[in-house]
Design a protein around this motif. Structure first.
Motif, PDB file in Angstrom:
ATOM      1  N   PRO A  85       0.830  -1.205   0.000  1.00  9.73           N
ATOM      2  CA  PRO A  85       0.000   0.000   0.000  1.00  9.73           C
ATOM      3  C   PRO A  85       0.865   1.256   0.000  1.00  9.73           C
ATOM      4  N   SER A  86       0.372   2.302  -0.613  1.00 10.65           N
ATOM      5  CA  SER A  86       1.113   3.551  -0.746  1.00 10.65           C
ATOM      6  C   SER A  86       1.702   4.007   0.586  1.00 10.65           C
ATOM      7  N   GLY A  87       2.974   4.320   0.557  1.00 13.69           N
ATOM      8  CA  GLY A  87       3.643   4.827   1.749  1.00 13.69           C
ATOM      9  C   GLY A  87       4.012   3.754   2.756  1.00 13.69           C
ATOM     10  N   CYS A  88       3.696   2.504   2.466  1.00 17.56           N
ATOM     11  CA  CYS A  88       3.956   1.403   3.390  1.00 17.56           C
ATOM     12  C   CYS A  88       5.443   1.055   3.361  1.00 17.56           C
ATOM     13  N   ARG A  89       6.016   0.939   4.553  1.00 20.92           N
ATOM     14  CA  ARG A  89       7.438   0.580   4.656  1.00 20.92           C
ATOM     15  C   ARG A  89       7.580  -0.781   5.320  1.00 20.92           C
ATOM     16  N   VAL A  90       8.326  -1.669   4.639  1.00 26.47           N
ATOM     17  CA  VAL A  90       8.498  -3.036   5.107  1.00 26.47           C
ATOM     18  C   VAL A  90       9.978  -3.294   5.402  1.00 26.47           C
ATOM     19  N   ASN A  91      10.246  -3.790   6.618  1.00 24.19           N
ATOM     20  CA  ASN A  91      11.593  -4.188   7.010  1.00 24.19           C
ATOM     21  C   ASN A  91      11.639  -5.710   7.004  1.00 24.19           C
ATOM     22  N   TYR A  92      12.617  -6.262   6.344  1.00 23.08           N
ATOM     23  CA  TYR A  92      12.794  -7.707   6.175  1.00 23.08           C
ATOM     24  C   TYR A  92      13.843  -8.161   7.181  1.00 23.08           C
ATOM     25  N   ARG A 110      15.774  -8.491  19.243  1.00 25.26           N
ATOM     26  CA  ARG A 110      16.809  -7.456  19.378  1.00 25.26           C
ATOM     27  C   ARG A 110      16.785  -6.497  18.193  1.00 25.26           C
ATOM     28  N   MET A 111      16.525  -7.005  16.987  1.00 27.03           N
ATOM     29  CA  MET A 111      16.441  -6.107  15.825  1.00 27.03           C
ATOM     30  C   MET A 111      15.221  -5.203  15.948  1.00 27.03           C
ATOM     31  N   TYR A 112      14.092  -5.768  16.402  1.00 25.35           N
ATOM     32  CA  TYR A 112      12.884  -4.958  16.541  1.00 25.35           C
ATOM     33  C   TYR A 112      13.087  -3.830  17.546  1.00 25.35           C
ATOM     34  N   GLU A 113      13.793  -4.089  18.614  1.00 24.89           N
ATOM     35  CA  GLU A 113      14.055  -3.049  19.618  1.00 24.89           C
ATOM     36  C   GLU A 113      14.758  -1.851  18.992  1.00 24.89           C
ATOM     37  N   THR A 114      15.550  -2.085  17.961  1.00 21.89           N
ATOM     38  CA  THR A 114      16.249  -0.989  17.273  1.00 21.89           C
ATOM     39  C   THR A 114      15.289  -0.135  16.453  1.00 21.89           C
ATOM     40  N   TYR A 115      14.300  -0.758  15.815  1.00 22.46           N
ATOM     41  CA  TYR A 115      13.452  -0.053  14.845  1.00 22.46           C
ATOM     42  C   TYR A 115      12.046   0.233  15.322  1.00 22.46           C
ATOM     43  N   ARG A 116      11.520  -0.583  16.207  1.00 24.30           N
ATOM     44  CA  ARG A 116      10.173  -0.464  16.756  1.00 24.30           C
ATOM     45  C   ARG A 116       9.157   0.001  15.720  1.00 24.30           C
ATOM     46  N   ASP A 117       8.654   1.195  15.808  1.00 23.86           N
ATOM     47  CA  ASP A 117       7.604   1.649  14.893  1.00 23.86           C
ATOM     48  C   ASP A 117       8.135   2.460  13.706  1.00 23.86           C
ATOM     49  N   SER A 118       9.394   2.247  13.322  1.00 23.49           N
ATOM     50  CA  SER A 118       9.973   2.947  12.171  1.00 23.49           C
ATOM     51  C   SER A 118       9.472   2.408  10.836  1.00 23.49           C
ATOM     52  N   PHE A 119       8.876   1.219  10.855  1.00 26.01           N
ATOM     53  CA  PHE A 119       8.357   0.582   9.649  1.00 26.01           C
ATOM     54  C   PHE A 119       6.916   0.166   9.906  1.00 26.01           C
ATOM     55  N   SER A 136       9.285 -19.813  12.599  1.00 26.00           N
ATOM     56  CA  SER A 136       9.354 -18.377  12.927  1.00 26.00           C
ATOM     57  C   SER A 136       9.191 -17.459  11.732  1.00 26.00           C
ATOM     58  N   ASN A 137       9.128 -17.985  10.513  1.00 25.31           N
ATOM     59  CA  ASN A 137       8.948 -17.128   9.347  1.00 25.31           C
ATOM     60  C   ASN A 137       7.521 -16.594   9.309  1.00 25.31           C
ATOM     61  N   GLY A 138       7.373 -15.291   9.060  1.00 31.88           N
ATOM     62  CA  GLY A 138       6.039 -14.714   8.990  1.00 31.88           C
ATOM     63  C   GLY A 138       6.081 -13.209   8.859  1.00 31.88           C
ATOM     64  N   ILE A 139       4.958 -12.586   9.191  1.00 31.77           N
ATOM     65  CA  ILE A 139       4.823 -11.134   9.076  1.00 31.77           C
ATOM     66  C   ILE A 139       3.962 -10.612  10.218  1.00 31.77           C
ATOM     67  N   ALA A 140       4.285  -9.417  10.678  1.00 34.95           N
ATOM     68  CA  ALA A 140       3.481  -8.721  11.678  1.00 34.95           C
ATOM     69  C   ALA A 140       3.543  -7.232  11.379  1.00 34.95           C
ATOM     70  N   SER A 141       2.527  -6.526  11.804  1.00 30.82           N
ATOM     71  CA  SER A 141       2.517  -5.074  11.649  1.00 30.82           C
ATOM     72  C   SER A 141       3.184  -4.444  12.866  1.00 30.82           C
ATOM     73  N   SER A 142       3.691  -3.267  12.682  1.00 35.95           N
ATOM     74  CA  SER A 142       4.256  -2.527  13.805  1.00 35.95           C
ATOM     75  C   SER A 142       3.184  -2.285  14.856  1.00 35.95           C
ATOM     76  N   ALA A 143       1.965  -2.007  14.405  1.00 43.04           N
ATOM     77  CA  ALA A 143       0.868  -1.758  15.348  1.00 43.04           C
ATOM     78  C   ALA A 143       0.626  -2.972  16.243  1.00 43.04           C
ATOM     79  N   ALA A 144       0.659  -4.186  15.669  1.00 44.40           N
ATOM     80  CA  ALA A 144       0.450  -5.402  16.464  1.00 44.40           C
ATOM     81  C   ALA A 144       1.615  -5.647  17.407  1.00 44.40           C
ATOM     82  N   LEU A 145       2.825  -5.384  16.944  1.00 45.90           N
ATOM     83  CA  LEU A 145       4.006  -5.619  17.780  1.00 45.90           C
ATOM     84  C   LEU A 145       4.101  -4.640  18.947  1.00 45.90           C
ATOM     85  N   GLU A 146       3.462  -3.504  18.810  1.00 46.28           N
ATOM     86  CA  GLU A 146       3.517  -2.496  19.875  1.00 46.28           C
ATOM     87  C   GLU A 146       2.446  -2.703  20.947  1.00 46.28           C
ATOM     88  N   ILE A 147       1.572  -3.662  20.746  1.00 48.17           N
ATOM     89  CA  ILE A 147       0.513  -3.908  21.750  1.00 48.17           C
ATOM     90  C   ILE A 147       1.113  -4.543  22.970  1.00 48.17           C
TER      91      ILE A 147
END
Length: 177
Positions: free
Chosen positions: A12-19, A102-111, A166-177
Motif C-alpha cells: 500500500p502507498s507509503g507502506c514501509r516493510v523491514n525484512y 533485538r532487531m525490533y528493539e532498534t526499529y520499533r515503529d519505524s516501519f 518463525s517465518n512470517g509477518i506482523a505489523s508494527s501496530a500489532a508488535l507495539e501492543i
C-alpha cells in the motif's frame, strides 16, 4: 467457481516493510556443516521483485565462524536494486526469535510491517512482500506464519498455541501492543 483475490504487486502507498533475516554461521541440527545459506538467500532476494524498504540481518556471535562468512556478512550494504542492508552483530541468545526481538528493539515503529525469515528459507515469488501484507490484512491476527502448533506435547510438556516456524509477518501496530 471461486475467484482468486487480487494480489497487489506493491505494498500500500507509503507502506514501509523491514525484512528481518535471522542467520546462523555454524552447524545446524541433523545437517552437514554449510554456511552458504546467507549468500544463497541474498542471491535469491536479488532475483525477485519486491518493495522492501530495508533488509536487517541478525549476526549472532559464533566463536567458530569461518573468516569467509564473517567477511561476506560484514561486506553487505545493499541489494543490486539499492535496497539497504543493515547487519546487526549481537549475542547468540534466543535463536531466531532472539535475533528478531533485538532487531525490533532498534526499529520499533519505524516501519509499517516486519517480515521475519530465517536464512535457510527464501522468497521465490515476485511481490512476495505485498502478498504477505495482503494475507496478513485479510486475516485478523497479531502474527501470520506458515505453521502453528496448537497445544502439542513437546519436550515432555504441553505447549500453548504458538508459531512453530518463525517465518512470517506482523505489523508494527500489532508488535507495539
Amino acid at each position: 467457481e471461486v475467484e482468486a483475490p487480487e494480489v497487489l504487486t506493491t505494498p500500500p502507498s507509503g507502506c514501509r516493510v523491514n525484512y528481518f533475516l535471522a542467520t546462523w554461521s555454524g552447524q545446524r541440527l541433523k545437517t552437514e556443516f554449510d554456511d552458504s545459506h546467507l549468500k544463497k538467500h541474498i542471491d535469491q532476494l536479488n532475483k525477485v521483485n519486491h518493495n522492501l524498504a530495508q533488509i536487517t540481518i541478525g549476526y549472532p556471535e559464533n566463536p567458530n565462524v569461518t573468516q569467509e562468512y564473517d567477511t561476506y556478512i560484514r561486506s553487505l550494504q545493499k541489494l543490486e536494486d539499492g535496497t539497504p542492508i543493515i547487519v546487526h552483530p549481537m549475542e547468540n541468545k534466543g535463536y531466531s526469535y532472539g535475533q528478531y526481538s533485538r532487531m525490533y528493539e532498534t526499529y520499533r515503529d519505524s516501519f509499517d510491517y516486519y517480515v521475519f525469515v530465517e536464512d535457510d528459507y527464501v522468497p521465490f515469488t515476485d511481490g512476495f512482500d505485498s502478498i504477505l501484507i495482503d494475507l496478513y490484512n485479510d486475516r485478523p491476527c497479531g502474527f501470520l506464519c506458515g505453521l502453528v502448533f496448537d497445544k502439542t506435547q513437546r519436550y515432555g510438556r504441553s505447549t500453548p498455541r504458538h508459531a512453530a516456524v518463525s517465518n512470517g509477518i506482523a505489523s508494527s501496530a500489532a508488535l507495539e501492543i
